[in-house]
Write a protein that holds these residues in place. Sequence first.
Motif, PDB file in Angstrom:
ATOM      1  N   GLY A 198      -2.041  16.318   7.245  1.00 41.45           N
ATOM      2  CA  GLY A 198      -1.397  15.069   7.632  1.00 41.45           C
ATOM      3  C   GLY A 198       0.099  15.199   7.716  1.00 41.45           C
ATOM      4  O   GLY A 198       0.675  16.242   7.415  1.00 41.45           O
ATOM      5  N   TYR A 199       0.756  14.116   8.132  1.00 38.86           N
ATOM      6  CA  TYR A 199       2.212  14.113   8.256  1.00 38.86           C
ATOM      7  C   TYR A 199       2.836  13.484   7.008  1.00 38.86           C
ATOM      8  O   TYR A 199       2.136  13.152   6.044  1.00 38.86           O
ATOM      9  N   CYS A 200       4.157  13.299   7.015  1.00 36.30           N
ATOM     10  CA  CYS A 200       4.906  12.832   5.842  1.00 36.30           C
ATOM     11  C   CYS A 200       4.263  11.600   5.213  1.00 36.30           C
ATOM     12  O   CYS A 200       3.944  10.629   5.895  1.00 36.30           O
ATOM     13  N   ASN A 201       4.118  11.650   3.874  1.00 39.98           N
ATOM     14  CA  ASN A 201       3.530  10.512   3.169  1.00 39.98           C
ATOM     15  C   ASN A 201       4.577   9.472   2.772  1.00 39.98           C
ATOM     16  O   ASN A 201       4.255   8.467   2.140  1.00 39.98           O
ATOM     17  N   THR A 202       5.823   9.721   3.127  1.00 37.22           N
ATOM     18  CA  THR A 202       6.879   8.719   2.999  1.00 37.22           C
ATOM     19  C   THR A 202       7.003   7.952   4.318  1.00 37.22           C
ATOM     20  O   THR A 202       6.391   8.319   5.322  1.00 37.22           O
ATOM     21  N   MET A 203       7.820   6.890   4.303  1.00 36.53           N
ATOM     22  CA  MET A 203       8.069   6.165   5.546  1.00 36.53           C
ATOM     23  C   MET A 203       9.194   6.869   6.305  1.00 36.53           C
ATOM     24  O   MET A 203      10.243   6.304   6.604  1.00 36.53           O
ATOM     25  N   GLY A 204       8.937   8.143   6.600  1.00 41.38           N
ATOM     26  CA  GLY A 204       9.854   8.904   7.429  1.00 41.38           C
ATOM     27  C   GLY A 204       9.599   8.601   8.897  1.00 41.38           C
ATOM     28  O   GLY A 204       8.929   7.624   9.252  1.00 41.38           O
ATOM     29  N   THR A 205      10.108   9.455   9.762  1.00 45.37           N
ATOM     30  CA  THR A 205       9.970   9.197  11.191  1.00 45.37           C
ATOM     31  C   THR A 205       8.514   9.263  11.642  1.00 45.37           C
ATOM     32  O   THR A 205       8.085   8.497  12.500  1.00 45.37           O
ATOM     33  N   GLY A 275      11.601   1.255   8.361  1.00 41.35           N
ATOM     34  CA  GLY A 275      11.374   2.393   9.239  1.00 41.35           C
ATOM     35  C   GLY A 275      12.593   3.253   9.502  1.00 41.35           C
ATOM     36  O   GLY A 275      13.727   2.904   9.197  1.00 41.35           O
ATOM     37  N   SER A 276      12.347   4.389  10.096  1.00 36.43           N
ATOM     38  CA  SER A 276      13.320   5.459  10.299  1.00 36.43           C
ATOM     39  C   SER A 276      14.413   5.096  11.295  1.00 36.43           C
ATOM     40  O   SER A 276      14.179   4.371  12.273  1.00 36.43           O
ATOM     41  N   THR A 277      15.591   5.649  11.066  1.00 32.86           N
ATOM     42  CA  THR A 277      16.717   5.493  11.994  1.00 32.86           C
ATOM     43  C   THR A 277      16.491   6.242  13.301  1.00 32.86           C
ATOM     44  O   THR A 277      17.267   6.082  14.246  1.00 32.86           O
ATOM     45  N   ASN A 278      15.450   7.058  13.362  1.00 35.06           N
ATOM     46  CA  ASN A 278      15.124   7.721  14.622  1.00 35.06           C
ATOM     47  C   ASN A 278      14.325   6.808  15.554  1.00 35.06           C
ATOM     48  O   ASN A 278      14.199   7.089  16.748  1.00 35.06           O
ATOM     49  N   ALA A 279      13.789   5.725  15.008  1.00 33.54           N
ATOM     50  CA  ALA A 279      12.947   4.842  15.819  1.00 33.54           C
ATOM     51  C   ALA A 279      13.673   4.265  17.033  1.00 33.54           C
ATOM     52  O   ALA A 279      13.082   4.210  18.125  1.00 33.54           O
ATOM     53  N   PRO A 280      14.926   3.806  16.913  1.00 34.57           N
ATOM     54  CA  PRO A 280      15.589   3.276  18.116  1.00 34.57           C
ATOM     55  C   PRO A 280      15.678   4.295  19.247  1.00 34.57           C
ATOM     56  O   PRO A 280      15.433   3.952  20.416  1.00 34.57           O
ATOM     57  N   ILE A 281      16.024   5.532  18.916  1.00 33.83           N
ATOM     58  CA  ILE A 281      16.115   6.562  19.957  1.00 33.83           C
ATOM     59  C   ILE A 281      14.795   6.648  20.724  1.00 33.83           C
ATOM     60  O   ILE A 281      14.756   6.635  21.959  1.00 33.83           O
ATOM     61  N   HIS A 282      13.693   6.725  19.973  1.00 38.55           N
ATOM     62  CA  HIS A 282      12.405   6.985  20.603  1.00 38.55           C
ATOM     63  C   HIS A 282      11.842   5.769  21.327  1.00 38.55           C
ATOM     64  O   HIS A 282      11.294   5.898  22.431  1.00 38.55           O
ATOM     65  N   LEU A 283      11.971   4.588  20.743  1.00 38.96           N
ATOM     66  CA  LEU A 283      11.440   3.413  21.436  1.00 38.96           C
ATOM     67  C   LEU A 283      12.284   3.052  22.651  1.00 38.96           C
ATOM     68  O   LEU A 283      11.751   2.573  23.663  1.00 38.96           O
ATOM     69  N   ILE A 284      13.595   3.274  22.553  1.00 38.42           N
ATOM     70  CA  ILE A 284      14.441   3.080  23.739  1.00 38.42           C
ATOM     71  C   ILE A 284      13.985   4.010  24.865  1.00 38.42           C
ATOM     72  O   ILE A 284      13.952   3.628  26.040  1.00 38.42           O
ATOM     73  N   GLY A 492      14.143  10.591   8.666  1.00 37.88           N
ATOM     74  CA  GLY A 492      13.687   9.273   8.267  1.00 37.88           C
ATOM     75  C   GLY A 492      13.269   9.214   6.822  1.00 37.88           C
ATOM     76  O   GLY A 492      13.136   8.125   6.253  1.00 37.88           O
ATOM     77  N   THR A 493      13.061  10.374   6.194  1.00 39.35           N
ATOM     78  CA  THR A 493      12.696  10.405   4.778  1.00 39.35           C
ATOM     79  C   THR A 493      13.916  10.310   3.869  1.00 39.35           C
ATOM     80  O   THR A 493      13.775  10.257   2.650  1.00 39.35           O
ATOM     81  N   SER A 494      15.105  10.298   4.456  1.00 38.77           N
ATOM     82  CA  SER A 494      16.337  10.224   3.664  1.00 38.77           C
ATOM     83  C   SER A 494      16.677   8.779   3.350  1.00 38.77           C
ATOM     84  O   SER A 494      16.561   7.899   4.192  1.00 38.77           O
ATOM     85  N   GLY A 495      17.157   8.565   2.114  1.00 39.18           N
ATOM     86  CA  GLY A 495      17.574   7.235   1.702  1.00 39.18           C
ATOM     87  C   GLY A 495      19.048   6.990   1.860  1.00 39.18           C
ATOM     88  O   GLY A 495      19.578   6.023   1.314  1.00 39.18           O
ATOM     89  N   SER A 496      19.736   7.815   2.605  1.00 39.93           N
ATOM     90  CA  SER A 496      21.179   7.679   2.763  1.00 39.93           C
ATOM     91  C   SER A 496      21.514   6.603   3.787  1.00 39.93           C
ATOM     92  O   SER A 496      20.982   6.605   4.901  1.00 39.93           O
ATOM     93  N   PRO A 497      22.417   5.658   3.441  1.00 44.78           N
ATOM     94  CA  PRO A 497      22.825   4.633   4.408  1.00 44.78           C
ATOM     95  C   PRO A 497      23.923   5.126   5.342  1.00 44.78           C
ATOM     96  O   PRO A 497      25.000   4.535   5.451  1.00 44.78           O
ATOM     97  N   SER A 498      23.658   6.220   6.025  1.00 43.92           N
ATOM     98  CA  SER A 498      24.646   6.831   6.901  1.00 43.92           C
ATOM     99  C   SER A 498      24.795   6.042   8.195  1.00 43.92           C
ATOM    100  O   SER A 498      23.912   5.278   8.589  1.00 43.92           O
ATOM    101  N   ILE A 499      25.928   6.265   8.862  1.00 41.69           N
ATOM    102  CA  ILE A 499      26.147   5.735  10.215  1.00 41.69           C
ATOM    103  C   ILE A 499      25.795   6.867  11.173  1.00 41.69           C
ATOM    104  O   ILE A 499      26.439   7.917  11.172  1.00 41.69           O
ATOM    105  N   LEU A 500      24.759   6.641  11.977  1.00 42.37           N
ATOM    106  CA  LEU A 500      24.071   7.718  12.670  1.00 42.37           C
ATOM    107  C   LEU A 500      24.004   7.523  14.173  1.00 42.37           C
ATOM    108  O   LEU A 500      24.287   6.448  14.696  1.00 42.37           O
TER     109      LEU A 500
END
Length: 598
Positions: A198-205, A275-284, A492-500
Amino acid sequence: MTENSTKLRSQQWFDNPDNPGMTALYIERYLNFGITREELQSGKPIIGIAQTGSDLSPCNRHHIELAKRTRDGIIAAGGICFEFPVHPIQETGRRPTAALDRNLAYLGLVEVLHGYPLDGVVLTIGCDKTTPALLMAAATVDIPAIALSVGPMLNGWHKGKRAGSGTVIWDARQELATGAIDYPEFMDIASAAAPSVGYCNTMGTASTMNSLAEALGMQLPGGATIPAPYRERGQISYETGKRIVAMVNEDLKPSDIMTRESFENAIVVNSAIGGSTNAPIHLIAVAAHLGIDLTNADWQKHGHSTPLLCNVQPAGEYLGEDFHRAGGIPGVFAELIGAGALPHPNALCVTGTSMGEAYAGASVSNADVIYPYAAPLKPAAGFIELTGNLFDSAIMKTSVISEHFRARYLSNPDDMNAFEGRAIVFDGPEDYHARLDDPSLNIDDSCILVMRGAGPIGHPGGAEVVNMQPPTELIRQGISELPCIGDGRQSGTSGSPSILNASPEAAAMGGLALVVTGDNIRVDLNKGSADILISKDELAKRRADLEAAGGYPYPAHQTPWQEIQRGMIEQFDKGMVLKPAVKYQKVVSKHRVPRDNH
């Protein structure tokens, strides 16, 4: 039999009496592995299984087994199955980054779906980039399609505590940096997070994108969160196989399901699950291939006010197996619909019904994992879009702003939700790793770490390198996080509130290319701004000087694909799509079948 008189595309290959020569050529070779002419000319729909599982893709490998149940479902419903490989995309294995291959896999799948005798397709999704790549291709070609997740891994455990994939590594690397653990224990902790297929068991990407594929209506209800080893995963694979045959008969296509309303639903769900900060890139990107203009501003407009409901790492405590048992995405829908917070419950689902109807019986069984909408884990937990002279658009994930970070950087009573800091600039991850602990940089808790050269052009592909930890000396002092800004992504598994995902990136001469170590940067979440505090004249001079020097330097192309993609790639805020590709929409409605090959 003419093209217009045939119900199924596959009949143009295998049963076209008006062109017996080509029919004979197409059909004879497909007989050589044992399928019969009777089957191919039976009028049954031919369903593809777009297989992303392989030894190179461990997160998706279980699809090799699940495809057997999918085949059973297709056959039971009266279809014929053709399974074929998709270019592998494994987040943790591909260098320089798996994001380099999302568009490559997309291109390959578009050609397969259009150029071969397929009437519908099951999209086997899982690891981060496989989900958007397959949805993008299905959107472009627009034949009936349904997604099937491989499912998350079982909960990981280390010394009695949940060990979430990715998240536990980001935490443990700080212990390794200070000597609290050694290299073998670091490897043991990382290994503990991967207990099953399976894939990541966290709420990663991966979990995010699979959840959003369901939120878009492209999976059967409940299909996103079933752990990969559970028997229910095989069962829903069977049901998915049955359903795609019915979708072909109904002519239910991606463009019917993935509408503007569906994307707005998905944005709200993303905020609710953390959800992951990568989601906007992919859904866009997916939206762009449907002709839908989705932006980072939409993510703030439709998602920022949504509360965090899911107590799942990295924004919470639990893992994917717990999330599924608590109700999974159906449970989240139950809370959103019950509160009147799902924007478009009438949006269509692969079931052929509305989302509201499809999830009418859903409920939550554990409120410690999925919180009630009226008493959420955090209020207003969606993304914030930032703009300024550093970039035109970037995002920040508010659900992972820790109390420590908020107290240190966002709680000045005279300047709430804003901070200023001295920039420490790194040109790529190699520079960061080499110089982070350099005492001459004088990094303290008033500094902002800046990562550039990590975007779609600069890395290339856009790397997950912005979640930077502080220098070892600061970690020893108890400072576990510093503000980070970058033109790359972070896991997406990172808990850092970075500006990305800063766009345009430094390699495209965005404002990050002009920052120098020692500059003061101001970030204001109230205004949604991020700026270097220098004059317009100084900024213009730096730009002119850099342009005169040939622009921001980045590594040379290492492969043909790197050069091809760099030459036609959009920035993160545009979905990192290939610029020429988005003009090709609903291909099958315009060109039902390609020209004959002989």
